[in-house]
Design a protein around this motif. Structure first.
Motif, PDB file in Angstrom:
ATOM      1  N   MET A  18       0.822  -1.040  -0.209  1.00  0.00           N
ATOM      2  CA  MET A  18      -0.105  -0.002  -0.038  1.00  0.00           C
ATOM      3  C   MET A  18       0.883   1.224  -0.030  1.00  0.00           C
ATOM      4  O   MET A  18       0.851   2.143  -0.769  1.00  0.00           O
ATOM      5  CB  MET A  18      -1.090  -0.063   1.322  1.00  0.00           C
ATOM      6  N   MET A  19       1.985   1.322   0.837  1.00  0.00           N
ATOM      7  CA  MET A  19       2.680   2.584   0.904  1.00  0.00           C
ATOM      8  C   MET A  19       3.379   2.655  -0.291  1.00  0.00           C
ATOM      9  O   MET A  19       3.874   3.815  -0.794  1.00  0.00           O
ATOM     10  CB  MET A  19       3.721   2.474   2.164  1.00  0.00           C
ATOM     11  N   LEU A  20       3.871   1.453  -0.939  1.00  0.00           N
ATOM     12  CA  LEU A  20       4.697   1.609  -2.014  1.00  0.00           C
ATOM     13  C   LEU A  20       3.974   2.312  -3.202  1.00  0.00           C
ATOM     14  O   LEU A  20       4.266   2.993  -4.271  1.00  0.00           O
ATOM     15  CB  LEU A  20       5.215   0.341  -2.421  1.00  0.00           C
ATOM     16  N   TYR A  21       2.848   1.646  -3.254  1.00  0.00           N
ATOM     17  CA  TYR A  21       1.610   2.044  -4.456  1.00  0.00           C
ATOM     18  C   TYR A  21       1.463   3.583  -4.399  1.00  0.00           C
ATOM     19  O   TYR A  21       1.519   4.244  -5.546  1.00  0.00           O
ATOM     20  CB  TYR A  21       0.474   1.261  -4.443  1.00  0.00           C
ATOM     21  N   ILE A  22       1.318   4.109  -3.166  1.00  0.00           N
ATOM     22  CA  ILE A  22       0.955   5.495  -2.733  1.00  0.00           C
ATOM     23  C   ILE A  22       2.284   6.205  -3.298  1.00  0.00           C
ATOM     24  O   ILE A  22       2.154   7.296  -4.094  1.00  0.00           O
ATOM     25  CB  ILE A  22       0.542   5.873  -1.615  1.00  0.00           C
ATOM     26  N   SER A  23       3.527   5.847  -3.121  1.00  0.00           N
ATOM     27  CA  SER A  23       4.618   6.309  -3.432  1.00  0.00           C
ATOM     28  C   SER A  23       4.913   6.292  -4.964  1.00  0.00           C
ATOM     29  O   SER A  23       5.450   7.278  -5.316  1.00  0.00           O
ATOM     30  CB  SER A  23       5.948   5.593  -2.617  1.00  0.00           C
ATOM     31  N   TYR A  24       4.577   5.239  -5.289  1.00  0.00           N
ATOM     32  CA  TYR A  24       4.627   5.123  -6.971  1.00  0.00           C
ATOM     33  C   TYR A  24       3.786   6.365  -7.357  1.00  0.00           C
ATOM     34  O   TYR A  24       4.136   6.843  -8.434  1.00  0.00           O
ATOM     35  CB  TYR A  24       3.991   3.772  -7.337  1.00  0.00           C
ATOM     36  N   ALA A  26       2.975   9.171  -6.200  1.00  0.00           N
ATOM     37  CA  ALA A  26       3.536  10.543  -5.971  1.00  0.00           C
ATOM     38  C   ALA A  26       4.780  10.806  -6.603  1.00  0.00           C
ATOM     39  O   ALA A  26       5.131  11.881  -7.298  1.00  0.00           O
ATOM     40  CB  ALA A  26       3.862  10.603  -4.345  1.00  0.00           C
ATOM     41  N   PHE A  27       5.691   9.729  -7.032  1.00  0.00           N
ATOM     42  CA  PHE A  27       6.930   9.926  -7.411  1.00  0.00           C
ATOM     43  C   PHE A  27       7.187   9.427  -8.807  1.00  0.00           C
ATOM     44  O   PHE A  27       8.154   9.964  -9.534  1.00  0.00           O
ATOM     45  CB  PHE A  27       8.230   9.409  -6.467  1.00  0.00           C
ATOM     46  N   ARG A  28       6.135   8.839  -9.524  1.00  0.00           N
ATOM     47  CA  ARG A  28       5.867   8.294 -10.720  1.00  0.00           C
ATOM     48  C   ARG A  28       7.318   7.595 -11.109  1.00  0.00           C
ATOM     49  O   ARG A  28       7.924   7.766 -11.964  1.00  0.00           O
ATOM     50  CB  ARG A  28       5.995   9.530 -11.605  1.00  0.00           C
ATOM     51  N   LYS A  29       7.856   6.842 -10.137  1.00  0.00           N
ATOM     52  CA  LYS A  29       9.127   5.958 -10.396  1.00  0.00           C
ATOM     53  C   LYS A  29       8.554   4.609 -11.002  1.00  0.00           C
ATOM     54  O   LYS A  29       7.850   3.799 -10.066  1.00  0.00           O
ATOM     55  CB  LYS A  29       9.971   5.940  -9.254  1.00  0.00           C
ATOM     56  N   SER A  30       8.846   4.099 -11.859  1.00  0.00           N
ATOM     57  CA  SER A  30       8.471   2.774 -12.329  1.00  0.00           C
ATOM     58  C   SER A  30       9.018   1.614 -11.482  1.00  0.00           C
ATOM     59  O   SER A  30       8.424   0.445 -11.171  1.00  0.00           O
ATOM     60  CB  SER A  30       8.842   2.527 -14.006  1.00  0.00           C
ATOM     61  N   GLY A  31      10.188   1.813 -11.040  1.00  0.00           N
ATOM     62  CA  GLY A  31      10.962   0.788 -10.298  1.00  0.00           C
ATOM     63  C   GLY A  31      10.054   0.528  -8.738  1.00  0.00           C
ATOM     64  O   GLY A  31      10.077  -0.421  -8.404  1.00  0.00           O
ATOM     65  N   ILE A  32       9.615   1.607  -8.273  1.00  0.00           N
ATOM     66  CA  ILE A  32       8.942   1.469  -6.955  1.00  0.00           C
ATOM     67  C   ILE A  32       7.390   0.720  -7.366  1.00  0.00           C
ATOM     68  O   ILE A  32       6.989  -0.283  -6.550  1.00  0.00           O
ATOM     69  CB  ILE A  32       8.582   3.092  -6.551  1.00  0.00           C
TER      70      ILE A  32
END
Length: 361
Positions: A18-24, A26-32
């Motif tokens: 959940m935290m990683l999807y929200i970070s994804y 926010a930061f639009r990093k495909s790696g995340i």
């Protein structure tokens, strides 16, 4: 290893995902995003193993055969299975539409459901089946009901997002509808969290039924002042969402999720979930009821609300396929349909009594 280990591991991975999807987002990093997907899959596999182990443990304890040992006999097990179905549907959507943005909306639902299990203190023990549940129909009826519930949950999320994206003016009926719905949803979750903070500490060590304390720290508080403040705070929250709802629209719009995609997902989720619910939830349930209680239909609260839910989604499909409704009208029906599902699933078990009361244990 026991099932509890894998359940706990899955819960932890869903929170991280959940935290990683929200970070994804926010930061639009495909790696995340790739890491979030990988962790979600790991959690799903762990939860699948946990369900299989619990099934085996139940079969060994109950000695009633595998069909009657399906771990769907109480509120804890049904919530676990609901989350499993929800994550499965989400992973299918992610791989089909190549879009990870939905993860930020669906994984929080899974994480909150699992957190609710721990916060509520509900029993996780394997318990002997009551006579009414000792039937081979248990597997088909409950399994298909929760598969349809998870599909309806997806239609709720996509329908609500559609309304947010498509509503422009604050005075529009659709805008007011989604702001009020979202406000009540958040207020309900907050009230349940307040129940935990208040009563979990006060009654530490006791296994109290959640129905005794649900909303007792807020809306059902003995103090009329606290109850009134709770309602006033909910109205204030709805006003804030209504006032700044345009920001949420911009956020969703930046996720590369089109209104057409949301509309299609809402329709397909219900088009698949409705026949499964009709067959497994109503028809198989009626057959089982006749064997267990001697009548196909008794107007038990669970049966009545299941029928109301069925009419809601039947109206959705009828209005879309026969009347040509699309867009905001049917999206609103999808949202209201899942509200009926929530009450059928949790409200009836926790607030009402009847032949299905064992579902709240």
């Amino acid at each position: 290893m026991k099932s509890s280990f894998f359940f706990g591991f899955a819960t932890m991975t869903y929170f991280i995902a959940m935290m990683l999807y929200i970070s994804y987002l926010a930061f639009r990093k495909s790696g995340i995003g790739m890491v979030a997907t990988t962790i979600t899959i790991v959690g799903f596999v762990s939860q699948t193993l946990a369900l299989m182990l619990r099934w085996a443990e139940f079969a060994e304890i109950g000695q009633m055969g595998w069909l009657r040992a399906v771990p769907l006999t109480n509120l804890y097990e049904s919530l676990i299975f609901f989350v499993w179905c929800l994550i499965l549907v989400y992973l299918v959507i992610e791989f089909k539409y190549k879009n990870r943005s939905f993860g930020a909306f669906i994984t929080p639902v899974a994480a909150l459901a699992l957190a609710f299990i721990d916060l509520s203190g509900m029993s996780k023990n394997i318990q002997p089946l009551v006579p009414a549940l000792q039937s081979n129909w248990l597997l088909a009826h409950v399994l298909m009901s929760f598969i349809s519930y998870s599909l309806f949950a997806v239609s709720f999320s996509t329908g609500l997002m559609y309304l947010i994206v498509r509503s422009d003016q604050k005075t529009e009926a659709s805008y007011i509808f989604w702001t009020v719905t979202l406000g009540i949803f958040i207020a309900t979750l907050a009230a349940m969290g307040l129940d935990f903070l208040t009563f979990k500490v006060a009654f530490m060590g006791k296994q109290e039924l959640i129905k005794s304390y649900l909303f007792k720290a807020s809306f059902r508080n003995d103090s009329s002042a606290i109850a009134a403040f709770s309602y006033a705070a909910t109205v204030g929250l709805i006003f804030v969402i209504w006032r700044f709802g345009g920001l949420l629209k911009k956020v969703i719009g930046s996720f590369n999720i089109s209104a057409e995609m949301l509309d299609e997902l809402t329709y397909k989720s219900i088009a698949i979930g409705f026949p499964i619910f009709t067959l497994g939830g109503l028809i198989f349930g009626a057959i089982w009821a006749d064997q267990a209680w001697g009548k196909y239909w008794t107007w038990d609260p669970k049966e009545t609300w299941s029928l109301i839910t069925w009419f809601m989604y039947a109206f959705f499909l009828h209005s879309r396929l026969m009347r040509g409704w699309k867009g905001r009208k049917v999206a609103a029906v999808a949202v209201m349909g899942f509200i009926a599902v929530i009450f059928t699933y949790l409200g009836v078990n926790l607030l009402l009594s009847g032949l299905h009361s064992y579902g709240g244990q």
